[in-house]
Enzyme design. Structure first.
Site, PDB file in Angstrom:
ATOM      1  N   HIS A 157    -129.966 -38.538  42.948  1.00 35.85           N
ATOM      2  CA  HIS A 157    -128.805 -38.938  43.765  1.00 35.85           C
ATOM      3  C   HIS A 157    -127.668 -39.492  42.905  1.00 35.85           C
ATOM      4  O   HIS A 157    -126.879 -40.311  43.377  1.00 35.85           O
ATOM      5  CB  HIS A 157    -129.189 -39.981  44.813  1.00 35.85           C
ATOM      6  CG  HIS A 157    -130.450 -39.667  45.559  1.00 35.85           C
ATOM      7  ND1 HIS A 157    -130.464 -38.945  46.732  1.00 35.85           N
ATOM      8  CD2 HIS A 157    -131.748 -39.927  45.258  1.00 35.85           C
ATOM      9  CE1 HIS A 157    -131.724 -38.806  47.134  1.00 35.85           C
ATOM     10  NE2 HIS A 157    -132.521 -39.375  46.257  1.00 35.85           N
ATOM     11  N   SER A 278    -104.141 -32.849  26.368  1.00 38.40           N
ATOM     12  CA  SER A 278    -103.252 -32.796  27.528  1.00 38.40           C
ATOM     13  C   SER A 278    -101.823 -32.702  27.020  1.00 38.40           C
ATOM     14  O   SER A 278    -101.466 -33.299  26.001  1.00 38.40           O
ATOM     15  CB  SER A 278    -103.438 -34.068  28.351  1.00 38.40           C
ATOM     16  OG  SER A 278    -102.302 -34.288  29.154  1.00 38.40           O
ATOM     17  N   LYS A 284    -105.884 -37.963  25.843  1.00 41.59           N
ATOM     18  CA  LYS A 284    -106.942 -37.153  26.445  1.00 41.59           C
ATOM     19  C   LYS A 284    -107.548 -36.104  25.535  1.00 41.59           C
ATOM     20  O   LYS A 284    -106.897 -35.524  24.691  1.00 41.59           O
ATOM     21  CB  LYS A 284    -106.425 -36.494  27.731  1.00 41.59           C
ATOM     22  CG  LYS A 284    -106.172 -37.587  28.750  1.00 41.59           C
ATOM     23  CD  LYS A 284    -106.091 -37.158  30.157  1.00 41.59           C
ATOM     24  CE  LYS A 284    -107.107 -36.178  30.601  1.00 41.59           C
ATOM     25  NZ  LYS A 284    -106.936 -35.880  32.002  1.00 41.59           N
ATOM     26  N   GLU A 291    -115.575 -27.166  31.901  1.00 40.62           N
ATOM     27  CA  GLU A 291    -114.937 -27.030  33.225  1.00 40.62           C
ATOM     28  C   GLU A 291    -114.753 -25.563  33.598  1.00 40.62           C
ATOM     29  O   GLU A 291    -114.913 -25.176  34.755  1.00 40.62           O
ATOM     30  CB  GLU A 291    -113.582 -27.737  33.235  1.00 40.62           C
ATOM     31  CG  GLU A 291    -113.707 -29.253  33.160  1.00 40.62           C
ATOM     32  CD  GLU A 291    -112.356 -29.897  32.893  1.00 40.62           C
ATOM     33  OE1 GLU A 291    -111.665 -30.234  33.856  1.00 40.62           O
ATOM     34  OE2 GLU A 291    -111.987 -30.035  31.709  1.00 40.62           O
TER      35      GLU A 291
END
Ligand code: ARG
Length: 457
Positions: A157, A278, A284, A291
């Site tokens: 979970h 970025s 970043k 992804e």
């Protein structure tokens, strides 16, 4: 304007729109080499069977070899008005060697021709995918070996559940990708069957030798039924299904690593060369490869659903709808191969942050083991669960971790606690208590590593 090979019965030119709407050469030229290999085997067989002369067969084969070279060198000129890869090549052959080139299509239809070329393509790509899966498994095994002595919380979970050794996680993915590989290997058995010699649908009225073409092309088996051979695409659907399942596994692992790589978790670090920046936020370092593995999973599912939908209402035997089987497969193959390479590179470059993982693995993740301690002392599990629940509540109120509890405090909750209770409160101790077959104890992990070292040799 190139003249059409089927132009005989037509008295007006094909509408430009129809040419563009029905063409497939813009994508099925990917099958060119397989199509030519199929044609060479067919021509050789026609010559050997005396359906055309040996001399004619040789001219055809030489012409096809030259065309193959032009295609591989990129000098071949593809024509939309010639519709597909098959007719582009046949037309070029006739232009090159003269009307004898027109004998190649004797005893053959594009329906068995395309099914054959596609299966040759699929055989090769399935083998490529199997090899990429093997390399990924090897990379995971290396990481597992490096991370035997790192513990982290195992999650259910997405809540900390019980400590596991990091190697256990990597070994789990070896099992998962191994099943993917098995699925592809199994599908390969059904891909490895030859449709050629089935004609348009009903077979061929020339004395062809299908066994010869099949051996020449390296197929394991000749397809037994000509309707099935030209009309069926279930094996291709099966390949797409294997691909979709494999992408779902890659996507799940990508998600783990994306979470682990976040600043909040900081369980792992990805190498600079496998991340991107970025354009606006200088701090970043984004896990774009992961992804995109996750994101591209959608298009592979889409390919599977597309082809399932294409075939669902088709009457026996071939229908032009079946031309729609190519692009979903080409796209799935490209996407899956890229994702497998990407994941292997990420695994190879991944740096686990041992201290952070270890710290997260302690605390209340050890609660189950404290309860099991009481069970071993004779308390029913439900009661032990309740006692430890109270301890957790007591410490949480004081914002303390489980490891900080003293024996004296433990005794306040149950007089079954002795000195040895305190030593349980280490993630390594707790992980190594799970000695059951397949568990996360070090000795079990060493067994698993030994098993895969043998398997992946
Ligand atoms: N381009 C076609 C395909 O991919 C080749 C077979 C065409 N057959 C036909 N009867 N029109 O399916």
């Amino acid at each position: 304007m190139a003249e059409k090979l089927w132009g005989g019965r037509f008295s007006e030119e094909t509408d430009k729109f129809v040419e563009e709407f029905t063409e497939s050469v813009s994508f099925d030229k990917e099958l060119a080499v397989y199509d030519i290999n199929g044609s060479i085997a067919h021509a050789r067989m026609l010559g050997k069977q005396g359906i055309i002369s040996e001399d004619e067969a040789e001219k055809i084969i030489n012409g096809l070899e030259e065309i193959k070279k032009e295609i591989l060198e990129g000098t071949f000129s593809w024509k939309t008005e010639l519709e597909d890869v098959h007719m582009n090549i046949e037309k070029a052959l006739i232009e090159k060697i003269g009307s004898v080139g027109g004998k190649l299509h004797t005893g053959r239809s594009r329906n068995d021709q395309v099914a054959t070329a596609f299966r040759l393509y699929l055989k090769e790509e399935t083998k490529n995918i199997i090899n990429l899966l093997k390399e990924l498994k090897k990379a995971l095994l290396e990481k597992a070996k490096e991370s035997i002595d790192i513990v982290l919380p195992g999650y259910t979970h997405l809540q900390r559940a019980q400590p596991i050794r990091l190697a256990h996680y990597f070994l789990a993915y070896i099992e998962i990708y191994h099943r993917d590989e098995e699925r592809f290997s199994d599908t390969l058995k059904r891909v490895d069957q030859m449709p050629l010699g089935s004609g348009a649908l009903a077979g061929v009225d020339f004395p062809i030798d299908r066994k010869m073409t099949s051996e020449e092309l390296g197929f394991k088996q000749v397809m037994r039924n000509s309707l099935d051979a030209t009309a069926s695409r279930d094996v291709i659907i099966e390949f797409l299904s294997d691909s979709a399942v494999c992408m779902s596994n890659l996507s799940r692992q990508a998600e783990d690593l994306i979470i682990w790589n976040s600043t909040e978790f900081s369980f792992v670090e990805l190498p600079d060369k496998l991340t991107t920046g970025s354009s606006i936020m200088p701090q970043k370092k984004n896990p774009d490869v992961l992804e995109l593995i996750r994101g591209k999973t959608g298009r592979v599912y889409g390919s599977l659903v597309a082809l399932l939908t294409v075939v669902k209402g088709l009457p026996m035997a071939y229908n032009r709808d079946l031309q729609e089987d190519k692009e979903p497969v080409f796209d799935a193959v490209r996407t899956l191969k890229g994702s497998l390479i990407g994941m292997r590179k990420i695994i190879e470059g991944l740096k686990p942050n041992k201290e952070v993982m270890e710290k997260a693995a302690g605390g209340f993740s050890l609660a189950t083991d404290l309860a099991n301690y009481l069970v071993r002392k004779g308390l029913p599990f439900r009661d032990a669960h309740h006692v430890v629940g109270q301890i957790v509540g007591y410490l949480s109120n004081q914002k303390r971790e489980l490891e900080t509890i003293t024996l004296e405090e433990l005794k306040r909750f149950s007089d079954l606690f002795d000195e040895d209770a305190v030593q349980i409160l280490s993630p390594y101790y707790v992980a190594d208590a799970r000695k059951s077959f397949g568990g996360t104890a070090k000795e079990q992990i060493l067994n698993q590593i030994k098993y895969w070292e043998e398997e992946l040799k």
